[in-house]
Design a protein around this motif. Structure first.
Motif, PDB file in Angstrom:
ATOM      1  N   ARG A  77      84.540  37.979 112.331  1.00 46.65           N
ATOM      2  CA  ARG A  77      84.846  37.666 110.333  1.00 46.65           C
ATOM      3  C   ARG A  77      85.246  39.470 110.292  1.00 46.65           C
ATOM      4  NH1 ARG A  77      82.567  33.860 106.316  1.00 46.65           N
ATOM      5  NH2 ARG A  77      82.207  31.870 108.128  1.00 46.65           N
ATOM      6  N   LEU A  78      85.060  40.536 110.492  1.00 48.25           N
ATOM      7  CA  LEU A  78      85.992  42.165 109.781  1.00 48.25           C
ATOM      8  C   LEU A  78      86.794  42.392 110.684  1.00 48.25           C
ATOM      9  CD1 LEU A  78      84.614  43.744 108.103  1.00 48.25           C
ATOM     10  CD2 LEU A  78      83.288  44.967 109.734  1.00 48.25           C
ATOM     11  N   LEU A  79      87.128  41.639 112.383  1.00 46.39           N
ATOM     12  CA  LEU A  79      87.720  41.609 113.274  1.00 46.39           C
ATOM     13  C   LEU A  79      89.106  41.116 112.743  1.00 46.39           C
ATOM     14  CD1 LEU A  79      88.843  43.006 115.915  1.00 46.39           C
ATOM     15  CD2 LEU A  79      88.166  40.823 117.005  1.00 46.39           C
ATOM     16  N   ASN A  80      88.791  39.893 112.071  1.00 38.06           N
ATOM     17  CA  ASN A  80      89.694  38.656 111.791  1.00 38.06           C
ATOM     18  C   ASN A  80      90.066  39.763 110.503  1.00 38.06           C
ATOM     19  OD1 ASN A  80      88.435  36.992 113.494  1.00 38.06           O
ATOM     20  ND2 ASN A  80      88.753  35.505 112.819  1.00 38.06           N
ATOM     21  N   ARG A  81      90.119  39.629 110.111  1.00 36.76           N
ATOM     22  CA  ARG A  81      90.585  40.779 108.565  1.00 36.76           C
ATOM     23  C   ARG A  81      91.479  41.653 109.008  1.00 36.76           C
ATOM     24  NH1 ARG A  81      88.953  38.929 103.495  1.00 36.76           N
ATOM     25  NH2 ARG A  81      87.552  36.828 103.804  1.00 36.76           N
ATOM     26  N   PHE A  82      90.553  42.817 109.421  1.00 35.74           N
ATOM     27  CA  PHE A  82      91.259  44.083 110.402  1.00 35.74           C
ATOM     28  C   PHE A  82      92.713  43.136 110.779  1.00 35.74           C
ATOM     29  CE2 PHE A  82      92.168  47.465 113.280  1.00 35.74           C
ATOM     30  CZ  PHE A  82      92.042  48.924 112.367  1.00 35.74           C
ATOM     31  N   VAL A  83      93.004  43.118 111.704  1.00 37.23           N
ATOM     32  CA  VAL A  83      93.728  42.999 112.397  1.00 37.23           C
ATOM     33  C   VAL A  83      95.049  41.894 111.914  1.00 37.23           C
ATOM     34  CG1 VAL A  83      94.908  41.591 115.019  1.00 37.23           C
ATOM     35  CG2 VAL A  83      92.264  42.018 114.581  1.00 37.23           C
ATOM     36  N   LEU A  84      94.069  41.599 111.166  1.00 36.50           N
ATOM     37  CA  LEU A  84      95.345  40.819 109.901  1.00 36.50           C
ATOM     38  C   LEU A  84      95.910  41.578 108.872  1.00 36.50           C
ATOM     39  CD1 LEU A  84      94.060  36.429 108.868  1.00 36.50           C
ATOM     40  CD2 LEU A  84      95.561  37.442 110.161  1.00 36.50           C
ATOM     41  N   ALA A  85      95.331  42.313 108.547  1.00 36.76           N
ATOM     42  CA  ALA A  85      96.008  42.797 107.610  1.00 36.76           C
ATOM     43  C   ALA A  85      97.066  44.721 108.543  1.00 36.76           C
ATOM     44  CB  ALA A  85      95.075  44.523 106.457  1.00 36.76           C
ATOM     45  N   LEU A 142      98.762  39.977 104.855  1.00 39.77           N
ATOM     46  CA  LEU A 142      97.754  40.829 103.928  1.00 39.77           C
ATOM     47  C   LEU A 142      96.946  40.734 103.165  1.00 39.77           C
ATOM     48  CD1 LEU A 142      97.877  44.352 104.641  1.00 39.77           C
ATOM     49  CD2 LEU A 142      99.199  44.566 102.355  1.00 39.77           C
ATOM     50  N   LEU A 143      96.994  39.122 101.786  1.00 43.57           N
ATOM     51  CA  LEU A 143      96.211  38.615 101.332  1.00 43.57           C
ATOM     52  C   LEU A 143      95.260  38.537 101.181  1.00 43.57           C
ATOM     53  CD1 LEU A 143      98.902  37.703  98.160  1.00 43.57           C
ATOM     54  CD2 LEU A 143      97.366  39.699  98.066  1.00 43.57           C
ATOM     55  N   LEU A 144      95.528  37.288 102.850  1.00 43.53           N
ATOM     56  CA  LEU A 144      94.505  36.870 104.066  1.00 43.53           C
ATOM     57  C   LEU A 144      93.170  37.374 103.453  1.00 43.53           C
ATOM     58  CD1 LEU A 144      96.493  34.721 105.819  1.00 43.53           C
ATOM     59  CD2 LEU A 144      95.130  33.948 104.243  1.00 43.53           C
ATOM     60  N   ALA A 145      93.614  39.042 104.402  1.00 44.98           N
ATOM     61  CA  ALA A 145      92.853  39.613 104.908  1.00 44.98           C
ATOM     62  C   ALA A 145      91.878  40.998 103.958  1.00 44.98           C
ATOM     63  CB  ALA A 145      93.743  41.160 105.962  1.00 44.98           C
ATOM     64  N   LEU A 146      92.846  40.780 102.552  1.00 48.70           N
ATOM     65  CA  LEU A 146      91.996  41.594 101.377  1.00 48.70           C
ATOM     66  C   LEU A 146      90.975  40.728 100.452  1.00 48.70           C
ATOM     67  CD1 LEU A 146      94.257  44.542 100.560  1.00 48.70           C
ATOM     68  CD2 LEU A 146      92.382  44.587 101.932  1.00 48.70           C
ATOM     69  N   LEU A 147      91.535  39.502 100.157  1.00 49.43           N
ATOM     70  CA  LEU A 147      90.916  38.435  99.475  1.00 49.43           C
ATOM     71  C   LEU A 147      89.721  37.615  99.737  1.00 49.43           C
ATOM     72  CD1 LEU A 147      93.912  36.413  97.384  1.00 49.43           C
ATOM     73  CD2 LEU A 147      93.042  38.356  96.825  1.00 49.43           C
ATOM     74  N   PRO A 148      88.592  37.920  98.448  1.00 52.17           N
ATOM     75  CA  PRO A 148      87.344  37.331  99.504  1.00 52.17           C
ATOM     76  C   PRO A 148      87.559  35.874  99.777  1.00 52.17           C
ATOM     77  CG  PRO A 148      87.557  37.609  97.220  1.00 52.17           C
ATOM     78  CD  PRO A 148      88.518  38.270  97.050  1.00 52.17           C
ATOM     79  N   GLY A 149      87.919  35.248  99.758  1.00 50.13           N
ATOM     80  CA  GLY A 149      88.068  33.325 100.296  1.00 50.13           C
ATOM     81  C   GLY A 149      87.220  32.831 100.208  1.00 50.13           C
ATOM     82  N   ARG A 150      86.795  33.085  98.838  1.00 47.90           N
ATOM     83  CA  ARG A 150      85.783  32.339  98.525  1.00 47.90           C
ATOM     84  C   ARG A 150      85.981  30.179  98.292  1.00 47.90           C
ATOM     85  NH1 ARG A 150      80.523  32.557  95.536  1.00 47.90           N
ATOM     86  NH2 ARG A 150      80.150  30.774  95.132  1.00 47.90           N
ATOM     87  N   ARG A 151      84.903  29.474  99.087  1.00 45.71           N
ATOM     88  CA  ARG A 151      85.302  28.336  99.470  1.00 45.71           C
ATOM     89  C   ARG A 151      84.632  27.562  97.857  1.00 45.71           C
ATOM     90  NH1 ARG A 151      82.729  28.180 105.477  1.00 45.71           N
ATOM     91  NH2 ARG A 151      84.601  28.039 106.750  1.00 45.71           N
ATOM     92  N   ALA A 152      85.117  26.338  97.583  1.00 45.01           N
ATOM     93  CA  ALA A 152      84.857  25.457  96.117  1.00 45.01           C
ATOM     94  C   ALA A 152      83.191  25.091  97.147  1.00 45.01           C
ATOM     95  CB  ALA A 152      84.944  25.146  96.039  1.00 45.01           C
ATOM     96  N   ARG A 153      82.567  26.219  97.273  1.00 42.50           N
ATOM     97  CA  ARG A 153      80.967  25.907  97.466  1.00 42.50           C
ATOM     98  C   ARG A 153      79.431  26.293  96.723  1.00 42.50           C
ATOM     99  NH1 ARG A 153      80.818  26.052 104.320  1.00 42.50           N
ATOM    100  NH2 ARG A 153      82.943  24.491 104.025  1.00 42.50           N
ATOM    101  N   TYR A 154      78.538  26.149  96.063  1.00 41.09           N
ATOM    102  CA  TYR A 154      77.604  26.496  95.583  1.00 41.09           C
ATOM    103  C   TYR A 154      76.562  26.528  96.728  1.00 41.09           C
ATOM    104  CZ  TYR A 154      80.365  25.857  92.459  1.00 41.09           C
ATOM    105  OH  TYR A 154      81.889  26.176  91.366  1.00 41.09           O
ATOM    106  N   SER A 175      94.065  33.815 112.208  1.00 42.20           N
ATOM    107  CA  SER A 175      93.448  34.720 112.894  1.00 42.20           C
ATOM    108  C   SER A 175      94.255  33.915 114.629  1.00 42.20           C
ATOM    109  CB  SER A 175      92.562  34.900 113.612  1.00 42.20           C
ATOM    110  OG  SER A 175      92.004  35.831 112.115  1.00 42.20           O
ATOM    111  N   VAL A 176      93.638  32.310 114.342  1.00 35.91           N
ATOM    112  CA  VAL A 176      94.247  31.572 115.633  1.00 35.91           C
ATOM    113  C   VAL A 176      95.793  31.837 115.894  1.00 35.91           C
ATOM    114  CG1 VAL A 176      94.687  29.471 116.913  1.00 35.91           C
ATOM    115  CG2 VAL A 176      92.435  31.257 116.096  1.00 35.91           C
ATOM    116  N   VAL A 177      95.897  31.577 114.835  1.00 39.30           N
ATOM    117  CA  VAL A 177      97.965  31.567 114.332  1.00 39.30           C
ATOM    118  C   VAL A 177      98.535  32.626 114.807  1.00 39.30           C
ATOM    119  CG1 VAL A 177      99.761  30.672 112.812  1.00 39.30           C
ATOM    120  CG2 VAL A 177      97.861  28.984 112.738  1.00 39.30           C
ATOM    121  N   THR A 178      98.434  33.644 114.599  1.00 36.56           N
ATOM    122  CA  THR A 178      98.782  34.999 114.604  1.00 36.56           C
ATOM    123  C   THR A 178      98.554  35.637 115.726  1.00 36.56           C
ATOM    124  OG1 THR A 178      97.912  35.113 112.269  1.00 36.56           O
ATOM    125  CG2 THR A 178      98.528  37.641 113.607  1.00 36.56           C
TER     126      THR A 178
END
Lengths: 218, 200
Positions: A6-14, B96-108, B30-33
């Motif tokens: 997960r960390l790598l994913n976010r790092f490369v995306l950034a 950049l937003l995908l990398a930095l935002l927490p990306g919380r899912r609608a789960r509890y 990630s896969v798409v990129t």
């Protein structure tokens, strides 16, 4: 439960995002700021000259072009391999092994030897495959009328196998009841196999749960 | 449970499991990129090999592209350059937003002694809707429950001529939430519509 980096994913995306952002901002600056366009007009030929110098310096005798092309090709091959490795690393971590253990001659020991209380047994090793545990749990889950479906899979979590139970309850079924009942089933599995593995119970809603009739008896 | 070498389900590992379920892993972007980058790298690789063996360029003349870059912003219509740049900026900001935002899912998560339990918000909502429907005495179609991160909204359209006890509905929903012991505890809003519907 998987070992997606997960960390790598976010790092490369950034990093990729920042590069795209910088290129786009540069294009816009060239278009709108005369100063930037002027700077680029004077800097581009100098950069071109530097590349040309480098090229003539790295061209071997008898060759018509620089060996830097080969170096560039090798770098690109390396980059492509790394990207493929990155894709392959997503969603990995399923395992086919639920528990392994050795049975020493006397009494228990190991992951599965606890039931052997009679002692004096033959030394050996016991392996429980993931399919055994998965099918036992799934068969118990599918008997329940308040579940539309269930799936069980085994994953490696930090070196130990763990179970992921995904249940699809019917509409309106309270999730806390499901959680309690499923964890009771898991405890029964614990008792049978003699080991406590990490367990994830995921109560989710799928298309199948959405379109089946709700239980109207309350 | 006492400490046991066979006990491999520690509370730390359970917490980690829950955390990983509640937040997106960003696997799909990630896969798409990576796929797009691989395609670009393959084109460049092909051209570099052609150059190395002294062949003519196939799809993209690297030197011509370099020369064209030097002549920017001339040599290309301003609208095209602008549109391309804006596209790149938007794409970059998105990544950049995908990398930095927490990306919380609608789960509890529901606390459980043995296992890590995560529940989709939709399952919580349908359970709340059933309780609200029983408390209000209306048909399933007359109740709409929306579950947000910190709030639960129950919308009820009463049957014509039969008043709905909003407080009873609120109590039933609160009881269901308490039994799920969802953290953090959401606020409950019950909205009873002004106009009723023909009973079913």
């Amino acid at each position: 439960m998987n070992t997606t980096p997960r960390l790598l994913n976010r790092f490369v995306l950034a990093v990729v995002g920042l590069i795209a952002l910088a290129l786009g901002a540069g294009g816009l600056a060239l278009l709108t700021l005369p100063a930037a366009a002027g700077w680029w007009r004077s800097a581009a030929p100098r950069a071109g000259q530097a590349v040309e110098d480098l090229r003539s310096r790295t061209t071997l005798e008898g060759q018509e072009d620089t060996w830097l092309w080969i170096a560039l090709a090798l770098v690109l091959v390396f980059l492509i391999v790394m990207l493929i490795v990155w894709i392959a690393a997503q969603g990995r971590g399923r395992t086919g092994l639920f528990a392994t253990g050795t049975v020493t001659g006397r009494g228990g020991g190991g992951a599965t030897g606890r039931g052997d209380s009679s002692g004096g047994g033959t030394a050996g090793s016991v392996t429980i495959t993931a399919a055994a545990a998965e099918q036992a749990l799934k068969a118990a889950l599918l008997e329940r009328p308040d579940l539309v479906g269930a799936s069980v899979s085994t994953w490696r979590i930090r070196g130990v196998p763990g179970i992921r139970v995904r249940v699809l309850p019917r509409k309106g079924v309270p999730p806390y009841d499901i959680a309690v009942e499923v964890s009771r089933l898991v405890e029964a599995l614990d008792a049978v196999t003699g080991s406590r593995t990490p367990v994830l119970i995921s109560v989710s809603s799928g298309a199948r749960a959405r379109f089946t009739r709700a239980d109207r008896v309350t | 449970m006492k400490a046991d070498p066979l006990d491999r389900a520690t509370s730390a590992s359970t917490a980690r499991l829950v955390r990983r379920e509640l937040y997106s892993s960003r696997a799909l972007p990630s896969v798409v990129t990576a796929a797009v980058l691989i395609a670009g790298c393959l084109v460049l690789l092909f051209e570099a090999v052609l150059k190395a063996v002294g062949d003519r360029p196939f799809l993209l003349d690297v030197e011509a592209v370099a020369a064209w870059l030097g002549t920017l912003p001339g040599g290309v219509p301003a609208s095209l350059l602008g549109a391309g740049s804006v596209l790149l900026v938007v794409l970059g900001a998105l990544l950049l937003l995908l990398a930095l935002l927490p990306g919380r899912r609608a789960r509890y998560t529901i606390p459980n002694e043995r296992a890590a339990v995560v529940v989709d918000a939709e399952v919580v909502a349908s359970s709340l809707a059933r309780r609200a429907r029983v408390a209000a005495g209306v048909a399933p179609e007359q109740v709409l429950v929306t579950v947000g991160r910190g709030s639960v909204t129950v919308q009820i359209r009463p049957t014509s001529g039969t008043p709905v006890d909003a407080d009873a509905v609120r109590a039933a929903v609160a009881d269901d939430l308490r039994r799920s012991s969802i953290k953090p505890e959401p606020r409950i809003a019950v909205v009873v519509a002004e106009s009723g519907v023909i009973g079913q």
